[in-house]
Design a protein around this motif. Structure first.
Motif: not given
Length: 207
Positions: A192-207
């Motif tokens: 839910e933290n925007p800073a974390v979710s941005g890095a998460w998406r950049n690194h392809g996590f949660g795929a």
């Protein structure tokens, strides 16, 4: 140039460092490592002879490697952002203890699971399968230990620290961990933290 440069690889432990930088709010440059050969170039080896990411080149001069060490250094450089609780508090001691526990136990087990050939002198399918099996057992055990310490929704209670982000990153590499209720809830709140979710998406996590 921002003064901070993060050398990173998608899906790697550099995700938590990018998340920390975003949480701090400091500008930084990103240099993506796309294949393992780039880790062996003289330029990169001059930064980190261990030939691993993440590497963070800091504005103040030092070149930092090892994800947990980088997080501790960033917390010292930017104490006002509260990546970790304040120095000298029981909460900080607990957060650092579990951060080091994960870095010293779960992270290496994940590497053994995904890269078993690196951990045997003379590879065979049977030997690599045995390494992966034991690594999965080790992760199951250590995530279960970690889960018992989670107060909810985060490790220390209502306030997220970078230790929670580190745990969420590792849990993304091990599906059984995400099935533990304490960890599933923690990961959900971390993202839910925007800073974390941005890095998460950049690194392809949660795929």
């Amino acid at each position: 140039m921002t003064g901070y440069t993060l050398y990173w690889k998608a899906g790697s432990g550099s995700m938590v460092v990018e998340a920390a930088l975003r949480m701090i709010g400091v500008a930084f440059d990103r240099v993506e490592i796309r294949h393992s050969g780039e880790l062996q170039t003289p330029k990169f080896l001059a930064l980190n002879p261990a030939a691993k990411v993440p590497v963070l080149v800091c504005a103040s001069g030092p070149v930092l490697a090892e994800s947990a060490a980088i997080l501790l250094a960033l917390d010292d450089l930017f104490p006002e952002t509260r990546l970790l609780p304040p120095h000298g508090t029981p909460a900080r001691a607990a957060a650092v203890q579990w951060l080091i526990f994960m870095a010293g136990n779960i992270y290496p087990a994940a590497l053994r699971y995904y890269y078993p050939a690196r951990h045997i002198a003379r590879g065979s399918g049977e030997a690599e399968a045995a390494i992966r099996q034991q690594a999965a057992i080790d992760m199951d055990r250590d995530f279960a230990r970690f889960a018992t310490a989670v107060r909810g929704p985060f490790l220390l209670g209502p306030t997220m620290t970078i230790a929670d982000v580190y745990a969420a990153m590792l849990a993304d590499w091990h599906e059984p961990a995400r099935e533990l209720p304490e960890i599933a809830a923690m990961v959900s709140h971390v993202l839910e933290n925007p800073a974390v979710s941005g890095a998460w998406r950049n690194h392809g996590f949660g795929a």
